[in-house]
Write an enzyme that holds these catalytic residues in place. Sequence first.
Site: not given
Ligand code: C5P
Length: 283
Positions: A16, A99, A101, A104-107, A109, A141
């Site tokens: 994405k 890629p 990190g 792009l939301g790869g993991g 997806s 995501d």
């Molecule tokens: O939910 P996810 O594991 O993808 O989020 C990774 C990190 O990104 C969270 O631990 C948080 O630090 C930050 N995050 C946030 N607010 C969001 C999504 C992610 O602060 N809406």
Amino acid sequence: MLESGLEQVKQYALAKINLYLHILGRRPDGYHELETLMARISIHDTLEIDLIPSGIEFTCSDPALSDAQDNLATKAARLFLDEFQLDTGVRIHLDKKIPVGAGLGGGSSDAAAVLSALNSQTRTHCSREKLAELAARLGSDVPFFLHSPTAVCRGRGEIIEPVRLQEDFQGVLVHPGFGVSTPWAYKTYAQNPSQGEPGRAFADFTLRNDLEPPAFSKYPWLPMVKAWFQKQPEVLDALMSGSGSSIFALTRTADERGRLVVRFRAEFGETLFAEMFSVAQRA
Ligand code: C5P
């Protein structure tokens, strides 16, 4: 996108991009309240998922990702089997093209692809709402990838409103070879909240990403590449995706993105990830 019978499934997991990402404030749970327009694009991973008698086996085309323990695809499989107390195992092979990190939301997806594949392979018939609840446990995501290809996502990203864009977009997406940590990007934003610079306004959205200021201040390559794209005649506008480090440039036609990717590679070298994409409008 299921391609074969119930026992063995080949599933495409699309990346994405965020066409806008507005941070609305800090939440009591430590996350940030968002409003973001996410769009799936044609760049994708491919997963082969088989039911096996027991255990979770995982292999990956990228040896760096072969650790099954901290992989969102295997976490999704474990969660699904545990939740429904299923007496089966799963074998997953992941052909990784998105890629890591990269914003792009790869993991995420990949995880959503595993949840929906297992739902049909095991004939669990779990409702869409329940699947979305499991997805949200895996990451903010992940629920988006169970829905239509473009959606406005709110809350911490898990409240999904499917939308259909009035315009078609093509583009070029580049990844610099380093990632940006998502927790770091949000933490740095929180220390000094400021909006990203608004870009071009289209029929359905104006480009803007509030995580650009922290990422751009640490990684000067990113604004430099964005500015380069913005100067190219084919480019409607360019933006960083998610928490970075990918930068995408939007074009109107496939010819334009073709010329653009050739020029990018000539200017920045052939070794960087630079791929053409189209914004997916249908699941
Ligand atoms: O939910 P996810 O594991 O993808 O989020 C990774 C990190 O990104 C969270 O631990 C948080 O630090 C930050 N995050 C946030 N607010 C969001 C999504 C992610 O602060 N809406």
